[in-house]
Structures are given as structure tokens and as C-alpha cells.
Design an enzyme around this catalytic site. Structure first.
Site, PDB file in Angstrom:
ATOM      1  N   ASP A  12       0.862  -1.179   0.000  1.00 16.60           N
ATOM      2  CA  ASP A  12       0.000   0.000   0.000  1.00 16.60           C
ATOM      3  C   ASP A  12       0.901   1.233   0.000  1.00 16.60           C
ATOM      4  O   ASP A  12       1.798   1.366   0.841  1.00 16.60           O
ATOM      5  CB  ASP A  12      -0.892  -0.008   1.242  1.00 16.60           C
ATOM      6  CG  ASP A  12      -2.088   0.917   1.115  1.00 16.60           C
ATOM      7  OD1 ASP A  12      -2.201   1.604   0.081  1.00 16.60           O
ATOM      8  OD2 ASP A  12      -2.899   0.960   2.057  1.00 16.60           O
ATOM      9  N   ASP A 106      -3.199   2.428  -5.868  1.00 16.33           N
ATOM     10  CA  ASP A 106      -2.052   2.488  -4.961  1.00 16.33           C
ATOM     11  C   ASP A 106      -1.935   1.303  -4.006  1.00 16.33           C
ATOM     12  O   ASP A 106      -1.183   1.368  -3.032  1.00 16.33           O
ATOM     13  CB  ASP A 106      -2.099   3.780  -4.141  1.00 16.33           C
ATOM     14  CG  ASP A 106      -3.310   3.864  -3.224  1.00 16.33           C
ATOM     15  OD1 ASP A 106      -4.277   3.109  -3.436  1.00 16.33           O
ATOM     16  OD2 ASP A 106      -3.287   4.675  -2.287  1.00 16.33           O
ATOM     17  N   GLU A 107      -2.637   0.206  -4.282  1.00 19.61           N
ATOM     18  CA  GLU A 107      -2.475  -0.960  -3.420  1.00 19.61           C
ATOM     19  C   GLU A 107      -2.754  -2.249  -4.188  1.00 19.61           C
ATOM     20  O   GLU A 107      -3.492  -2.250  -5.177  1.00 19.61           O
ATOM     21  CB  GLU A 107      -3.375  -0.875  -2.184  1.00 19.61           C
ATOM     22  CG  GLU A 107      -4.852  -0.907  -2.491  1.00 19.61           C
ATOM     23  CD  GLU A 107      -5.707  -0.976  -1.226  1.00 19.61           C
ATOM     24  OE1 GLU A 107      -5.326  -1.700  -0.280  1.00 19.61           O
ATOM     25  OE2 GLU A 107      -6.762  -0.324  -1.199  1.00 19.61           O
TER      26      GLU A 107
END
Length: 394
Positions: A12, A106-107
Site C-alpha cells: 500500500d 495504490d495498493e
């Protein structure tokens, strides 16, 4: 013991939007920063850890965030920059392992079990990955590693900011049971209220209840699901190869919108933005969705699944207007409007042949070529060009 027995990782990026803005403007480093709408109705999309120390959180109204943090620096979102940074990050992740399940820009979940011949341990893989991301992009990331997805995600959250945490095999319940029960997937406000009446505060409290009690209280599906998670029973594999599940655009307006012509114009604006994002991502949407939030904060959503994916503003707008009709909004004041594409399919996958409408794709290809060369404002739809008497939307 085989170190790769603990091989599911969750990576993350830390305060991703903020860190991308700091990469563009280093003067923001060390300061409390929030990315989001600056107006009275703006919301926080991402907050730096300096801002979080004052209680600022994602999805919080920006006006409230400013009251909590008097020195807050508010930066408008730059989705194009975030998309470019996301591609950089996922290119690096993919160079370490092909078994990646993206969850958002973003993860992602990673399955590291196939790397035992090349690395000493999953920790070594994650450390190398984080170092490569930092070196090549300047962005911080956190990683959690465990035997199951649930614990890997919880561990990455505990590792923030800019850290790594491993939950060793055999210690899963020691790690999980002290956590608040809200940490489990599926425990929202309504569910928490129902199980709180049973004296449940932690995951351990939940695990101590008979499964039959949870089923009677929450129904067979959710009750069985939460009983399993409370025992760290999460057999879901990392589903590699899947990209983002959806792409959407939405806006909260400074002044409520009202009336069909105004709403349709905004839907055209959003359809144009959504088409641009879909085409730049190289995907089409099988399902088009509409989100409407009214002045009283009540929210409705509608969606329609098509026989073939679409990626042009023309097609998206047609569907959005049809969904607006289904929603029966009428003249109710609208605070927020959003259009989304789901069921994404790669553009290079075979699609059903079209007998008509292909010219829209060719037209938007030409528009995109101009925008890429001269900027997004280089070409605009005639209906969206403001006349002297027009007022811009909030």
C-alpha cells in the site's frame, strides 16, 4: 520451517496522492497537506501523516479538516499525475512477481510463493520491492506479509508509514484477536451496532461466540463469513492478472444543481472525462453506473450492463442519461454527481463487432491524440464551452 509458508503480501502506497504532489513540489514536504476540493463542499481525498496527527482523514469534509488543522495546505487533485505514478509503481511490482492482484491505483495483493528459488524469504522480496519503488519513484510504501489476505492487509496498515510487518505462521490469532471487530471486512456501522449488543468489541470476542449465534443475528451469509474471518480463515487466493475493478469520476458542487438540462450537461462533462480515463487505461466498461447525492445527503445509484464494453463519451453519455431517467431525480437539488465504468475489459481483447457507431471511436481517437500533444484543454465539446452568460459548475 519453510519461510515461504507466509507468502501473501499486501503493498500500500503511503498517502499516495499527497506524496505524488510532494514529488512535484518538494516545498510540501514536512507540512500538513490534504489533496481534495478546496471549496466549502470539497472533501479530503488523501491526507499527509502530518495532517492526520490533527485528526484529518480521507472522505472528511474539507471545511472540517481546515478547522482541525489551521495550517493545512490544500492541493487540488491531479488524476493524470496519480495515474502515471501508479503505472510506474505497478511496473516495478511486476518486475518482482507476476502474481499481482491490484485493488486500486495504490495498493495490491501479491503472491510471493513462487519466488523461493530467487529470494531468501518473502521479507527479502518485499524489502527489495520497497527499495526499488523508493529509488525509482521517490514514493514511500508499506507492506504486510501473512498467510492469508485478511492478515496481510491488516499488517500493511500497522506497518505504516513506510514500514513492513510480518505475521509469522502460527501467530495469526495472537495478532488478530486483540484487534477491534471493525477491522474485519463486512463490519460496517449497521453490522457493528447489531453485534455490539452481544458484547462484542474485539475480533477475539467475536470468535468466542458460537457460529450459530452469529448466523441467527446476521443471517447465514454474513454470519458464516465473519465467524470464519474471526478465526483467520480466509482461503481467497491472490487473483493475478486483474486490473482495476472500476474507473469513475464524480464531483461535489459548491451550489446544488437542479433541472434536467443542467444535469445532462454535467453528465456529458463527466462522460468525456471518464472516456478519457478509460481509453488511457486501455479498457472499456461493460457496466455503466450513475451516482446521485441530493442536498439532504441521501444517495442513489443506478447501473446498466451492456452486451459489449464501451469507451467513448458518446456511448457513456447515452447510458448515463438513461440511468438519470431511471433514477427519477426530477427537480430535486443535487449535491454530488458521478459516472462510473465497471466490468473493465482490455481494449485489445476481442469485442462484438459494431454495425454502427464506429465513427465515434475514430473521432475520440483523434481528440485524444490532440489532447496528448497539446494538453487536455486543447479540445472541448461545443456543448461544454461556456457562453458569456454561463456560470461554471461548482
Amino acid at each position: 520451517m519453510d519461510p515461504f509458508a507466509v507468502a501473501i503480501a499486501h503493498i500500500d502506497m503511503d498517502a499516495f496522492f499527497v506524496e505524488v504532489e510532494r514529488r512535484k513540489d518538494p516545498s510540501l514536504r514536512g507540512r500538513p497537506v490534504a489533496v481534495g476540493g478546496a471549496g466549502n463542499r470539497g472533501v479530503v481525498a488523501s491526507a499527509s501523516y502530518e495532517a492526520r496527527e490533527h485528526g484529518v482523514r480521507s472522505a472528511m469534509p474539507m471545511a472540517h479538516a481546515r478547522r482541525l488543522c489551521s495550517g493545512l495546505v490544500v492541493v487540488p487533485p491531479d488524476q493524470r499525475a496519480y495515474g502515471a505514478a501508479s503505472r510506474e509503481v505497478f511496473d516495478i511490482i511486476g518486475s518482482f512477481t507476476p502474481r499481482v492482484e491490484p485493488l486500486s491505483v495504490d495498493e495490491a495483493f501479491l503472491d510471493l510463493s513462487g519466488l523461493r528459488l530467487h529470494h531468501a524469504s518473502p521479507e527479502a522480496v518485499a524489502a527489495g520491492m520497497r527499495a526499488a519503488i523508493r529509488e525509482r519513484t521517490g514514493l514511500p510504501s508499506s507492506v504486510g506479509i501473512a498467510t492469508v489476505k485478511l492478515l496481510a492487509k491488516l499488517a500493511s496498515e500497522d506497518a505504516k508509514p513506510d514500514g513492513m510487518l510480518v505475521v509469522p505462521a502460527g501467530t495469526e490469532l495472537d495478532y488478530l484477536h486483540p484487534k477491534p471487530v471493525r477491522a474485519l471486512w463486512g463490519v460496517g456501522e449497521a453490522t457493528y451496532a447489531r453485534i455490539e449488543e452481544l458484547g462484542v468489541r474485539t475480533v477475539g470476542d467475536l470468535a468466542a461466540l458460537p457460529a450459530a449465534t452469529l448466523v441467527a443475528r446476521l443471517g447465514p451469509s454474513l454470519g458464516t463469513h465473519l465467524a470464519a474471518l474471526s478465526r483467520a480463515d480466509d482461503p481467497r487466493p491472490v487473483e493475478a492478472g486483474g486490473g482495476a475493478k472500476s474507473i469513475s469520476v464524480e464531483q461535489t458542487y459548491e451550489t446544488d444543481l437542479a433541472g434536467r438540462p443542467v444535469l445532462e450537461r454535467e453528465l456529458l462533462r463527466m462522460s468525456d472525462r471518464l472516456a478519457q480515463r478509460l481509453r488511457r487505461a486501455g479498457v472499456g466498461a461493460r457496466t455503466v453506473s450513475l451516482k446521485v447525492r441530493f442536498a439532504d445527503f441521501s444517495t442513489i445509484s443506478r447501473s446498466h450492463t451492456l452486451t459489449a464494453p464501451v469507451d467513448t463519451a458518446h456511448d457513456l453519455y447515452e447510458q448515463a442519461v438513461a440511468l438519470l431517467e431511471r433514477a427519477a431525480v426530477g427537480d430535486r437539488p443535487v449535491r454530488l454527481l458521478g459516472v462510473g465504468g465497471e466490468g473493465l475489459q482490455d481494449a485489445d481483447q476481442p469485442r462484438q463487432l459494431e454495425l454502427t457507431g464506429g465513427e465515434w471511436g475514430q473521432l475520440e481517437d483523434a481528440v485524444e491524440a490532440v489532447r496528448r500533444r497539446f494538453g487536455d484543454a486543447a479540445v472541448a465539446r461545443a456543448r461544454l464551452v461556456e457562453s458569456p452568460g454561463d456560470a461554471p459548475p461548482g
